[in-house]
Scaffold this active site. Structure first.
Site, PDB file in Angstrom:
ATOM      1  N   GLY A   1      38.028  44.488  42.122  1.00  0.00           N
ATOM      2  CA  GLY A   1      37.555  43.425  41.239  1.00  0.00           C
ATOM      3  C   GLY A   1      37.206  43.974  39.878  1.00  0.00           C
ATOM      4  N   GLY A   2      36.592  43.127  39.091  1.00  0.00           N
ATOM      5  CA  GLY A   2      36.312  43.487  37.709  1.00  0.00           C
ATOM      6  C   GLY A   2      35.393  44.673  37.550  1.00  0.00           C
TER       7      GLY A   2
ATOM      8  CB  VAL B   1      35.977  43.742  46.961  1.00  0.00           C
ATOM      9  CG1 VAL B   1      35.240  42.792  47.872  1.00  0.00           C
ATOM     10  CG2 VAL B   1      35.754  43.370  45.510  1.00  0.00           C
TER      11      VAL B   1
ATOM     12  CE  LYS C   1      33.559  43.017  42.674  1.00  0.00           C
ATOM     13  NZ  LYS C   1      34.210  42.152  41.759  1.00  0.00           N
TER      14      LYS C   1
ATOM     15  CG  ASP D   1      38.247  39.560  35.079  1.00  0.00           C
ATOM     16  OD1 ASP D   1      39.365  39.300  34.589  1.00  0.00           O
ATOM     17  OD2 ASP D   1      38.054  40.489  35.875  1.00  0.00           O
TER      18      ASP D   1
END
Ligand SMILES: *[C@@H]1O[C@H](CO)[C@@H](O)[C@H](O)[C@H]1NC(C)=O
Ligand SMILES: *[C@@H]1O[C@H](CO)[C@@H](O)[C@H](O)[C@H]1NC(C)=O
Ligand SMILES: *[C@@H]1O[C@H](CO)[C@@H](O)[C@H](O)[C@H]1NC(C)=O
Ligand SMILES: *[C@@H]1O[C@H](CO)[C@@H](O)[C@H](O)[C@H]1NC(C)=O
Ligand SMILES: *[C@@H]1O[C@H](CO)[C@@H](O)[C@H](O)[C@H]1NC(C)=O
Ligand SMILES: *[C@@H]1O[C@H](CO)[C@@H](O)[C@H](O)[C@H]1NC(C)=O
Ligand SMILES: *[C@@H]1O[C@H](CO)[C@@H](O)[C@H](O)[C@H]1NC(C)=O
Ligand SMILES: *[C@@H]1O[C@H](CO)[C@@H](O)[C@H](O)[C@H]1NC(C)=O
Ligand SMILES: *[C@@H]1O[C@H](CO)[C@@H](O)[C@H](O)[C@H]1NC(C)=O
Length: 818
Positions: free
Chosen positions: A510-511, A515, A529, A626
Site C-alpha cells: 500500500g501507500g 499489508v 498494514k 492515493d
C-alpha cells in the site's frame, strides 16, 4: 428448368431471370418463382427457395442461410407440404397475397385481408420476407410468423393490433417442419416472461423480460454485444434481441426435443458456436421445488431448500425429508394482515418467481411499489422487474411464489421483497446466506437492526479490550473522555498472527508500507498494514490521528479494528476483505467477466459515497490522496470499500490542504496541480476518482494503456472517443452483454468531468453522486489533463529519484515536487 419454360408460355407472368452477376431479392406482381429458383438477400446472407427436409420427398418453400446450406430459418407452408412432382409457383397475386401453388390448386397463401394491388415481395438481409404495397409500406412479413427459429429483430410476445401471438414452435422432427410438441413464447397474463411448453405443460420458464438479458437469463457465452428490447404498450408486448455487429449471423432455435439454443456463426468457423442452451439442468425444470423454495445442485444430486431456513418451513416435513418437494414451503409465522405491522424481507440473486398472477406498473418507484403492496393483503411480494430501468418499475405478486432459483452473484439474479409477519422482521446478526438467497433487512426494521448492531459492535470492542488487557495490552482513550476506544494490540500478538510478517502473508503493497494477512488466536482474520519507518511524527500525535481515523465509519470504508505502536513500529489493523482488491477483478482477463455492469456501476457509486463521506460528511475533512483501483477492496457481496484513507494525514502529511513538499500518489491517478506543484485538495481526489471510473468501465489501466493508433493514455483515449460520439467503444467487452448503455455513457461522462485539467472545473463529490444517479443532462467536459502521458513523464518525472521501471502501480511516497 424445362417445367418453368413451359409455365412461361401458359401463364401471363415473367419467370424471374437471373444473370450470373446479379441475384434478385425481389419479386413483383408480374414475376414468379419455381423449383430451382431462389431469391437472395442483398448482401447474400439469406436465400429463399424450395427445399426438401432430411430424406423427405415433400417440398417446402423456406428461407435459409445462403452460406450455410441446410440451415432453414423459416418455412412458409410448414403445415401444407408439396407432394408429388408437379412444379410449384410462388407469386404475389393482384391482392398482394403471396400464393404458393402447384399447377392444380393453391397450397399456401399469406391470406391478406386488406387487398393491396401491385405489391412486391422482398427478401431482406435480416432474413425477413416482406411484402410491401405501392407506397412501400409493409403489409405482410415472415417475421410475424416465426417457425422454430428466432432471428435478431424478430419478436416474441403479443400483437394487440392484429390480436396474434409471436412464438416459436419446434418442428415435429427433422423430416417434418409442421409444429411439434414444444413452443417457446411469452406468457402475457401478468408481467411478460417467456415459457417453454410441451403441449399445455410448462417445462421451463425464462424469467421476467428485461432490456438487459435474454429473457431473464444472462449466461450468454460470448464476447459479442447483444442488445435486448422490451416493448410494453397498448399496441404490443414484445421481446426481441439484436447483435450490435449485424454482419455476424446468430439464431435461437427450438429443436424437436424441446432444447432451446442460441448460437453465433463465426465467419471463419465451420459450425455454430453455442452461446446459450436452455434448459440447463434439472434445477431449470419448472417449479421443481414448489412454493417459496429454491433449487440447488451439489456434486451428486439436486435438492430444494426453503427460501430462508429461519422464516420458512416445509409444508410437510416428512415428505420433504424423503425428497418429495411437491408441498413446497410456508411461512413459519403466518401472515396476519389485519395487524397492519407487516413488512418485507429482501432476498437477492434469485430468478424472480412465476409472474402469471402479478400486476405491474413500469413507471412506479420501488418505494411506491412497497407502499402499494403493503396496502393489499393479498400482495405477497414486490420487485423491480427490469434492472435496466434504474430502479423504476413495480411488479406485485398476488399468489404464492413459485419456481424460484438461486443464482450465483452476477449471473442474472434479482432482488425480491417478500411479505412477512412483523415478528419475522427482526434482524438476526448471524443470519448467513442460505440457498443462494442473501438476506437483508429493510426499513423500518433496519433502524432496530442498526441499533442492535451498534450494541453488538460496542460489545465486541469491549470484549476485545478486556482480552487485550488480559494479554497485557491496553486501550487507547481519547483525551476528551468520549466513549471511543481503539484496541491497542501488542506487537507480539500481531507478529504471531502474521507468522512474523512472513513473505507469504503479504497481501500487497500500500501507500505507506506492506499489508499482511493475519489470523488472531480467536480465528478472526485481519489485514495488517506495517507503516514504513520514515515518519517523524511523535507517538502521541500518531495515536490521536489513529483515534480520529477510527471514528470514520462508513459502509464504503474499510474498518480500522485497532493499532499497534511499539518502538518505531506502527501497525494498523483492519478488517480482512476476502475478495481482495478491485484490480484483481477488472484487470484480470478471467475475473473481469465475474463483475457484470450492474456490479461495476454499484462499485462506482459506492466509491463515490465513501469519498463524499471523507470529503464532506465526516468530522474530519480527509483527502485520500492515493485513490486507485488497488486501494478499493471488495467485501463478500462485492460492495466497494476504500482503504488507506486518512493515512496520509496521520502519517506526517497533515498540512491543511494547500501545499506539501512531499507528493504521495500513484502515476496515472495524480491530478496535474498535485503532481506538478504539490497542491492538493478534494479536487485532486476527484481527479483520481475520474480515472478510477474510466478504468472500471473499460477494464484497462490508465497508465500503461497504449492505443494502437496514438500515444494517448486511457484518459486521452476516452476523451477522443467521447468527442467522436463513440464512447461505448470504451466499455470492457467482457461485460458488454450485461451493460446498460445509458449508465455506461453517464459514467464515462462523469469520469471525464472529474479529470478536467482545471481543478475548478471538476465537480465535487456530491455533484458526482447526483450526476451518477440522475437522468438530467450532464455538462460537456473540457479537455482532460495528461492528454499525452509521454509528455508528462518526460517533462516532470525524469528527475525523480524513484527507480524507473518499477513504478507501475506503486505508490510513490516521496517525490520532490520542486
Ligand atoms: C399439370 O401437371 C400435369 C402433370 O405433371 C401436366 O400433365 C399438366 O400439363 C400440368 N398442367 C399445367 C396447367 O401445367
Ligand atoms: C388461409 O386461409 C385459408 C382459408 O381461410 C386457410 O385454409 C389457410 O390455412 C390460411 N393460410 C394461412 C397461411 O393462414
Ligand atoms: C408501441 O411501441 C412500438 C415500438 O416502440 C411502437 O412502434 C408503437 O407505435 C407503440 N404503440 C403505442 C400505442 O404506443
Ligand atoms: C436437440 O438438441 C440437443 C442438443 O443439441 C440434441 O441432443 C438432441 O438430439 C436434439 N434433438 C433432436 C430431435 O434433434
Ligand atoms: C481465417 O483463418 C485463417 C487461418 O486460420 C486466418 O489466416 C484468417 O486471417 C482468418 N480470417 C478471418 C476473417 O478471421
Ligand atoms: C461456452 O463456450 C465454450 C467454448 O466456446 C464451450 O466449451 C462451452 O461448452 C460453452 N458453454 C455453453 C453453456 O454453451
Ligand atoms: C403507474 O404509476 C404512475 C406513477 O406512480 C401513476 O401516475 C400511474 O397512474 C400508474 N398507472 C396505473 C395504471 O396504475
Ligand atoms: C388486492 O389486489 C387484488 C389483485 O389485484 C385485487 O383483486 C383486490 O381487489 C385488491 N384488494 C384491495 C383491498 O385493494
Ligand atoms: C401485532 O403484531 C405485534 C408485533 O408482532 C404483536 O405484538 C401483536 O400481538 C399483534 N397483534 C395482533 C392483534 O395480532
Amino acid at each position: 428448368m424445362k417445367g418453368a419454360a413451359i409455365f412461361l408460355l401458359l401463364l401471363p407472368l415473367v419467370h424471374i431471370h437471373k444473370t450470373h452477376a446479379v441475384e434478385l431479392d425481389t419479386i413483383s406482381d408480374s414475376q414468379f418463382l419455381t423449383d430451382g429458383d431462389t431469391l437472395v438477400s442483398r448482401t447474400g446472407f439469406f436465400e429463399l427457395g424450395v427445399f426438401r427436409p432430411g430424406s423427405s420427398d415433400n417440398r417446402y418453400v423456406g428461407i435459409w442461410y445462403k452460406k450455410i446450406p441446410g440451415t432453414v430459418v423459416w418455412v412458409a407452408n410448414r403445415d401444407h407440404p408439396i407432394t408429388g412432382a408437379s412444379p410449384i409457383v410462388l407469386k404475389i397475386d393482384d391482392q398482394g397475397s403471396l400464393i404458393l401453388s402447384n399447377n392444380i390448386s393453391t397450397i399456401w397463401s399469406s391470406n391478406l385481408t386488406t387487398p393491396s394491388p401491385k405489391a412486391t415481395a422482398k427478401l431482406e438481409d435480416t432474413g425477413n420476407l416482406v411484402v410491401m404495397d405501392q407506397r412501400e409500406r409493409i403489409i405482410w412479413q415472415s417475421f410475424d410468423y416465426p417457425t422454430d427459429t428466432l432471428l435478431p429483430g424478430m419478436k416474441l410476445g403479443k400483437d394487440y393490433l392484429r390480436s396474434k401471438e409471436w412464438h416459436l414452435s419446434a418442428w415435429k422432427n427433422n423430416q417434418n417442419p409442421s409444429p411439434g410438441d414444444f413452443t417457446w413464447g411469452a406468457d402475457t397474463l401478468g408481467y411478460p416472461e417467456n415459457k417453454l411448453k410441451q403441449g399445455p405443460q410448462v417445462t421451463f420458464r425464462g424469467g421476467p423480460w428485461s432490456n438487459q438479458r435474454f429473457s431473464g437469463i444472462s449466461a450468454f457465452n460470448s464476447s459479442l454485444t447483444f442488445t435486448y428490447k422490451v416493448v410494453i404498450n397498448a399496441s404490443e408486448m414484445s421481446f426481441s434481441y439484436n447483435l450490435d455487429d449485424s454482419s455476424i449471423l446468430s439464431r435461437t432455435t427450438l429443436n424437436s426435443s424441446g432444447l432451446l439454443e442460441s448460437s453465433v456463426w463465426v465467419e471463419n468457423g465451420t459450425k455454430w458456436q453455442l452461446a446459450l442452451s436452455l434448459p440447463r439442468d434439472i434445477c431449470d425444470r419448472y417449479n421443481i421445488c414448489s412454493a417459496y423454495a429454491s433449487c440447488s445442485i451439489n456434486m451428486i444430486q439436486q435438492s430444494c431448500a426453503c427460501l430462508d431456513e429461519k422464516r420458512f418451513v416445509p409444508r410437510d416435513q416428512k415428505s420433504w425429508e424423503r425428497a418429495d418437494w411437491s408441498g413446497g414451503c410456508v411461512r413459519r409465522t403466518p401472515l396476519d394482515c389485519k395487524n397492519g405491522s407487516e413488512g418485507f424481507i429482501k432476498y437477492s440473486n434469485i430468478r424472480l418467481p412465476d409472474t402469471e398472477k402479478t400486476w405491474f406498473n413500469m413507471s412506479m418507484s420501488l418505494e411506491e411499489c412497497e407502499a402499494k403492496c403493503l396496502k393489499n393483503c393479498s400482495c405477497m411480494a414486490y420487485a423491480n422487474p427490469d434492472t435496466s430501468l434504474q430502479g423504476r418499475g413495480c411488479l406485485l405478486w398476488f399468489d404464492d411464489l413459485f419456481d424460484i432459483r438461486g443464482y450465483s452473484v452476477g449471473n442474472g439474479g434479482q432482488d425480491i421483497f417478500v411479505r412477512m409477519a412483523s415478528s419475522e422482521l427482526v434482524a438476526e446478526s448471524n443470519m448467513k446466506k442460505k440457498g443462494g438467497a442473501n438476506i437483508k433487512i429493510i426499513l423500518p426494521v433496519a433502524i432496530i437492526g442498526v441499533l442492535l448492531m451498534g450494541l453488538f459492535s460496542t460489545w465486541l470492542l469491549y470484549a476485545r479490550r478486556k482480552r487485550n488487557h488480559a494479554k497485557g495490552g491496553k486501550s487507547l482513550h481519547e483525551n476528551n473522555e468520549e466513549d471511543i476506544q481503539l484496541p491497542l494490540f501488542s506487537f507480539s500478538t500481531i507478529a504471531n498472527a502474521t507468522a512474523s510478517f512472513s513473505e507469504k502473508n503479504v497481501l500487497g503493497e500500500g501507500g505507506f508500507g506492506p499489508v499482511y494477512k493475519g489470523v488472531l488466536e480467536e480465528g478472526i482474520e485481519i489485514a495488517v498494514k506495517r507503516l514504513s519507518k520514515t515518519s517523524s511524527q511523535g507517538v502521541n500525535e500518531f495515536k490521536n490521528e489513529v483515534i480520529c481515523i477510527s471514528k470514520l465509519q462508513h459502509r464504503n470504508l474499510v474498518k480500522l479494528l485497532g493499532c499497534c505502536i511499539e518502538g518505531d513500529e506502527r501497525l494498523l489493523i483492519y478488517e480482512y476483505m476476502p475478495n481482495k482488491g478491485l484490480d484483481s477483478f477488472i484487470f484480470d482477463v478471467n475475473e473481469s467477466m465475474t463483475l457484470d455492469w450492474t456490479q461495476r456501476f454499484n462499485i462506482i457509486k459506492g466509491i463515490a459515497r465513501g469519498l463524499l463521506y471523507l470529503h464532506h460528511d465526516s468530522r474530519l475533512r480527509i483527502i485520500h490522496r492515493d485513490l486507485k483501483v488497488s486501494n478499493i477492496l471488495l467485501d463478500q457481496d462485492m460492495n466497494p470499500k476504500i482503504s488507506d484513507f486518512g493515512i496520509a494525514r496521520s502519517f506526517g502529511g497533515n498540512e491543511p490542504q494547500a501545499n506539501t513538499h512531499r507528493v504521495v500518489g500513484t502515476y496515472g491517478y495524480m491530478a496535474p496541480e498535485y503532481a506538478l506543484d504539490g497542491v492538493f485538495s478534494t479536487k485532486s481526489d476527484v481527479f483520481s476518482f475520474g480515472v478510477l471510473v474510466l478504468e472500471i468501465v473499460s477494464g484497462k489501466k490508465n497508465r500503461g494503456f497504449i492505443h494502437p493508433e496514438n500515444d494517448h493514455n486511457l484518459v486521452g483515449h476516452a476523451w477522443n472517443v467521447y468527442n467522436e460520439g463513440r464512447s461505448m467503444e470504451l466499455l470492457d467487452e467482457s461485460i458488454a452483454e450485461s451493460c446498460s448503455p445509458p449508465e455506461v455513457l453517464r459514467s464515462i461522462q462523469v469520469g471525464l468531468l472529474c479529470v478536467q485539467q482545471n481543478a475548478g472545473d471538476r465537480p465535487n463529490m456530491s455533484s458526482v453522486i447526483m450526476m451518477l444517479g440522475g437522468e438530467s443532462v450532464l455538462p460537456n467536459p473540457k479537455q482532460p489533463a495528461f492528454f499525452m502521458e509521454k509528455d508528462f513523464l518526460v517533462a516532470d518525472f525524469s528527475s525523480s529519484t524513484y527507480p524507473a521501471g518499477s513504478v507501475d502501480d506503486v505508490t510513490i511516497t516521496e517525490v520532490d515536487a520542486r
